[in-house]
Design an enzyme around this catalytic site. Structure first.
Site, PDB file in Angstrom:
ATOM      1  N   LYS A   1       0.821  -1.219   0.000  1.00 38.25           N
ATOM      2  CA  LYS A   1       0.000   0.000   0.000  1.00 38.25           C
ATOM      3  C   LYS A   1       0.859   1.276   0.000  1.00 38.25           C
ATOM      4  O   LYS A   1       2.066   1.222   0.263  1.00 38.25           O
ATOM      5  CB  LYS A   1      -0.922  -0.023   1.223  1.00 38.25           C
TER       6      LYS A   1
ATOM      7  N   TYR B   1     -12.639  -2.216  -3.794  1.00 39.18           N
ATOM      8  CA  TYR B   1     -13.101  -2.412  -2.418  1.00 39.18           C
ATOM      9  C   TYR B   1     -14.634  -2.420  -2.319  1.00 39.18           C
ATOM     10  O   TYR B   1     -15.180  -2.115  -1.255  1.00 39.18           O
ATOM     11  CB  TYR B   1     -12.544  -1.308  -1.519  1.00 39.18           C
TER      12      TYR B   1
ATOM     13  N   ASN C   1      -1.958   0.131   6.880  1.00 37.13           N
ATOM     14  CA  ASN C   1      -1.489  -1.153   7.411  1.00 37.13           C
ATOM     15  C   ASN C   1      -0.576  -1.882   6.414  1.00 37.13           C
ATOM     16  O   ASN C   1      -0.419  -3.088   6.473  1.00 37.13           O
ATOM     17  CB  ASN C   1      -2.665  -2.016   7.885  1.00 37.13           C
TER      18      ASN C   1
ATOM     19  N   HIS D   1      -2.195  -5.394   1.636  1.00 39.07           N
ATOM     20  CA  HIS D   1      -3.514  -6.021   1.487  1.00 39.07           C
ATOM     21  C   HIS D   1      -3.287  -7.439   0.986  1.00 39.07           C
ATOM     22  O   HIS D   1      -2.352  -7.684   0.219  1.00 39.07           O
ATOM     23  CB  HIS D   1      -4.361  -5.253   0.463  1.00 39.07           C
TER      24      HIS D   1
ATOM     25  N   GLU E   1      -9.786 -10.640  -7.476  1.00 36.61           N
ATOM     26  CA  GLU E   1      -8.826  -9.548  -7.299  1.00 36.61           C
ATOM     27  C   GLU E   1      -7.668  -9.660  -8.298  1.00 36.61           C
ATOM     28  O   GLU E   1      -7.173  -8.649  -8.791  1.00 36.61           O
ATOM     29  CB  GLU E   1      -8.307  -9.544  -5.850  1.00 36.61           C
TER      30      GLU E   1
HETATM   31  P1  CMP Z   1      -7.462  -4.447   3.723  1.00 35.97           P
HETATM   32  O1  CMP Z   1      -6.997  -5.823   4.018  1.00 35.97           O
HETATM   33  O2  CMP Z   1      -6.826  -3.751   2.564  1.00 35.97           O
HETATM   34  O3  CMP Z   1      -9.051  -4.457   3.480  1.00 35.97           O
HETATM   35  C1  CMP Z   1      -9.869  -3.345   3.740  1.00 35.97           C
HETATM   36  C2  CMP Z   1      -9.159  -2.265   4.493  1.00 35.97           C
HETATM   37  O4  CMP Z   1      -9.979  -1.348   5.169  1.00 35.97           O
HETATM   38  C3  CMP Z   1      -8.315  -2.873   5.591  1.00 35.97           C
HETATM   39  O5  CMP Z   1      -7.221  -3.557   5.016  1.00 35.97           O
HETATM   40  C4  CMP Z   1      -7.980  -1.638   6.425  1.00 35.97           C
HETATM   41  O6  CMP Z   1      -6.789  -0.997   5.993  1.00 35.97           O
HETATM   42  C5  CMP Z   1      -9.152  -0.712   6.142  1.00 35.97           C
HETATM   43  N1  CMP Z   1      -9.943  -0.377   7.331  1.00 35.97           N
HETATM   44  C6  CMP Z   1     -10.136   0.843   7.828  1.00 35.97           C
HETATM   45  N2  CMP Z   1     -10.918   0.811   8.913  1.00 35.97           N
HETATM   46  C7  CMP Z   1     -11.242  -0.474   9.118  1.00 35.97           C
HETATM   47  C8  CMP Z   1     -12.037  -1.156  10.096  1.00 35.97           C
HETATM   48  N3  CMP Z   1     -12.640  -0.506  11.089  1.00 35.97           N
HETATM   49  N4  CMP Z   1     -12.128  -2.514  10.001  1.00 35.97           N
HETATM   50  C9  CMP Z   1     -11.527  -3.182   8.983  1.00 35.97           C
HETATM   51  N5  CMP Z   1     -10.769  -2.574   8.023  1.00 35.97           N
HETATM   52  C10 CMP Z   1     -10.622  -1.244   8.101  1.00 35.97           C
END
Ligand code: CMP
Length: 136
Positions: free
Chosen positions: A12, A52, A115, A118, A129
């Site tokens: 990311k 998403y 984070n 993904h 995906e």
């Molecule tokens: P990712 O695995 O990319 O999938 C969706 C993303 O939403 C997740 O990682 C997080 O970075 C983001 N996100 C932000 N807020 C939340 C939340 N409360 N719960 C889960 N995902 C979140």
């Protein structure tokens, strides 16, 4: 029985910005993942919204899509036995604060949004995906 799978991984914007691309790729390789395809791109917010879409009813959807399209990302197809689960274990919990020692998100993640990586959450979504980024 052998169960060779492919999964989609994204490095990311927060991680690309901190020049962690090669370090994170090394972690995948050292854990037995083959990087079958990869490209560094920047996507439009409208594309992030499609990617998403499963999260469209969530309160964080708009910020999430703005974030994923805010800078360059590296998208990769990873291959390994049971790679969907193996990648999720290697990434660690979505929230870096809850991720276990030794996971990518524990090591590099800044927040639940930033984070660092993904990964597809199921074999079915992995196919969707991978097609999203690599169908041509
Ligand atoms: P990712 O695995 O990319 O999938 C969706 C993303 O939403 C997740 O990682 C997080 O970075 C983001 N996100 C932000 N807020 C939340 C939340 N409360 N719960 C889960 N995902 C979140």
């Amino acid at each position: 029985m052998s169960n060779l799978e492919q999964t989609l991984s994204i490095i990311k914007p927060d991680a690309v910005e901190r020049n962690l691309e090669n370090e994170i790729k090394e972690i995948f390789k050292n854990n037995g993942f083959l990087i079958v395809k990869e490209k560094k791109i920047q996507i439009e917010k409208s594309e992030a919204e499609k990617f998403y879409k499963v999260h469209e009813t969530k309160p964080f959807y708009s910020d999430l899509c703005a974030y994923l399209s805010s800078g360059p990302i590296v998208v990769m197809v990873l291959e390994k036995e049971n790679s969907v689960l193996a990648n999720r274990e290697l990434m660690g919990a979505t929230n870096p604060k809850e991720a276990k020692e030794g996971t990518i998100r524990k090591r590099y993640g800044i927040s639940i949004d930033k984070n660092s990586v993904h990964g597809s959450d199921s074999v079915e979504n992995a196919k969707i995906e991978i097609d999203f980024f690599f169908k041509d």
